[in-house]
Motif scaffolding. Sequence first.
Motif, PDB file in Angstrom:
ATOM      1  N   MET A 125       0.852  -1.180   0.000  1.00  0.00           N
ATOM      2  CA  MET A 125       0.000   0.000   0.000  1.00  0.00           C
ATOM      3  C   MET A 125       0.889   1.232   0.000  1.00  0.00           C
ATOM      4  O   MET A 125       1.827   1.338   0.775  1.00  0.00           O
ATOM      5  CB  MET A 125      -0.897  -0.022   1.234  1.00  0.00           C
ATOM      6  CG  MET A 125      -1.738   1.173   1.367  1.00  0.00           C
ATOM      7  SD  MET A 125      -2.803   0.968   2.784  1.00  0.00           S
ATOM      8  CE  MET A 125      -3.623   2.474   2.701  1.00  0.00           C
ATOM      9  N   LYS A 126       0.564   2.139  -0.855  1.00  0.00           N
ATOM     10  CA  LYS A 126       1.340   3.349  -1.010  1.00  0.00           C
ATOM     11  C   LYS A 126       0.621   4.506  -0.314  1.00  0.00           C
ATOM     12  O   LYS A 126      -0.573   4.686  -0.472  1.00  0.00           O
ATOM     13  CB  LYS A 126       1.497   3.640  -2.500  1.00  0.00           C
ATOM     14  CG  LYS A 126       2.556   4.628  -2.812  1.00  0.00           C
ATOM     15  CD  LYS A 126       2.782   4.670  -4.308  1.00  0.00           C
ATOM     16  CE  LYS A 126       3.979   5.536  -4.587  1.00  0.00           C
ATOM     17  NZ  LYS A 126       4.237   5.651  -5.997  1.00  0.00           N
ATOM     18  N   ILE A 127       1.412   5.299   0.496  1.00  0.00           N
ATOM     19  CA  ILE A 127       0.846   6.458   1.202  1.00  0.00           C
ATOM     20  C   ILE A 127       1.290   7.715   0.462  1.00  0.00           C
ATOM     21  O   ILE A 127       2.482   7.941   0.257  1.00  0.00           O
ATOM     22  CB  ILE A 127       1.325   6.500   2.667  1.00  0.00           C
ATOM     23  CG1 ILE A 127       0.867   5.251   3.418  1.00  0.00           C
ATOM     24  CG2 ILE A 127       0.851   7.752   3.358  1.00  0.00           C
ATOM     25  CD1 ILE A 127       1.372   5.169   4.838  1.00  0.00           C
ATOM     26  N   ASN A 128       0.319   8.552   0.077  1.00  0.00           N
ATOM     27  CA  ASN A 128       0.666   9.785  -0.617  1.00  0.00           C
ATOM     28  C   ASN A 128       0.928  10.910   0.389  1.00  0.00           C
ATOM     29  O   ASN A 128       0.784  10.737   1.599  1.00  0.00           O
ATOM     30  CB  ASN A 128      -0.418  10.160  -1.632  1.00  0.00           C
ATOM     31  CG  ASN A 128      -1.752  10.448  -0.972  1.00  0.00           C
ATOM     32  OD1 ASN A 128      -1.820  10.699   0.221  1.00  0.00           O
ATOM     33  ND2 ASN A 128      -2.818  10.418  -1.749  1.00  0.00           N
ATOM     34  N   TRP A 129       1.304  12.082  -0.113  1.00  0.00           N
ATOM     35  CA  TRP A 129       1.640  13.214   0.738  1.00  0.00           C
ATOM     36  C   TRP A 129       0.482  13.651   1.626  1.00  0.00           C
ATOM     37  O   TRP A 129       0.680  13.940   2.803  1.00  0.00           O
ATOM     38  CB  TRP A 129       2.075  14.408  -0.120  1.00  0.00           C
ATOM     39  CG  TRP A 129       3.483  14.276  -0.603  1.00  0.00           C
ATOM     40  CD1 TRP A 129       3.873  13.810  -1.810  1.00  0.00           C
ATOM     41  CD2 TRP A 129       4.658  14.582   0.126  1.00  0.00           C
ATOM     42  NE1 TRP A 129       5.238  13.803  -1.897  1.00  0.00           N
ATOM     43  CE2 TRP A 129       5.748  14.298  -0.692  1.00  0.00           C
ATOM     44  CE3 TRP A 129       4.910  15.082   1.397  1.00  0.00           C
ATOM     45  CZ2 TRP A 129       7.066  14.477  -0.310  1.00  0.00           C
ATOM     46  CZ3 TRP A 129       6.209  15.277   1.785  1.00  0.00           C
ATOM     47  CH2 TRP A 129       7.274  14.975   0.943  1.00  0.00           C
ATOM     48  N   GLY A 130      -0.678  13.703   1.114  1.00  0.00           N
ATOM     49  CA  GLY A 130      -1.844  14.143   1.893  1.00  0.00           C
ATOM     50  C   GLY A 130      -2.108  13.226   3.075  1.00  0.00           C
ATOM     51  O   GLY A 130      -2.352  13.680   4.197  1.00  0.00           O
ATOM     52  N   THR A 131      -2.046  11.918   2.841  1.00  0.00           N
ATOM     53  CA  THR A 131      -2.263  10.957   3.925  1.00  0.00           C
ATOM     54  C   THR A 131      -1.152  11.067   4.970  1.00  0.00           C
ATOM     55  O   THR A 131      -1.404  11.008   6.181  1.00  0.00           O
ATOM     56  CB  THR A 131      -2.315   9.523   3.350  1.00  0.00           C
ATOM     57  OG1 THR A 131      -3.279   9.469   2.297  1.00  0.00           O
ATOM     58  CG2 THR A 131      -2.677   8.528   4.419  1.00  0.00           C
TER      59      THR A 131
END
Length: 148
Positions: free
Chosen positions: A1-7
């Motif tokens: 699972m990839k976490i983006n900047w907003g998360t």
Amino acid sequence: MKINWGTGIVLAFIGFISFIMYFIITMHTDEKYYHDLVTEDYYKQELKVQKDIEKQKNANALATNVDWKKTDNGIVIMFPETLKAENITGKVFLYRPSNKQFDFDTVISLSNHNLLIPDKRLLDGRWNIKVDWQYNGKSFLYKKEIVY
């Protein structure tokens, strides 16, 4: 699972807010972090400051001021030998900064020039002592921070 900047930013804010809330709740509920303020009626005490300054000036103008010493029986408060002991009246107030439940005051009643505060009333640690006394209608004040 990839976490983006907003998360990532949202998780960082949630972590920071959680830490701050934990810190606040711990400081308000844990007994070891509880310390009493100077006095309950702080503003009323603040109005007496000028009178206290005048009393301290009177005390400093004496040839010898009130002094204290620690003995095996407690604290001995020594009044000036040049004054008649039977004419000295007033109160001695001992304030414990860490716990107001141990605060107490004693009426000055002298037969000689010394007043004994018994050892059983004093715990080890820091005390603020305030001797508010009168001699022949003139008021004096002695304040000292002591470690017993």
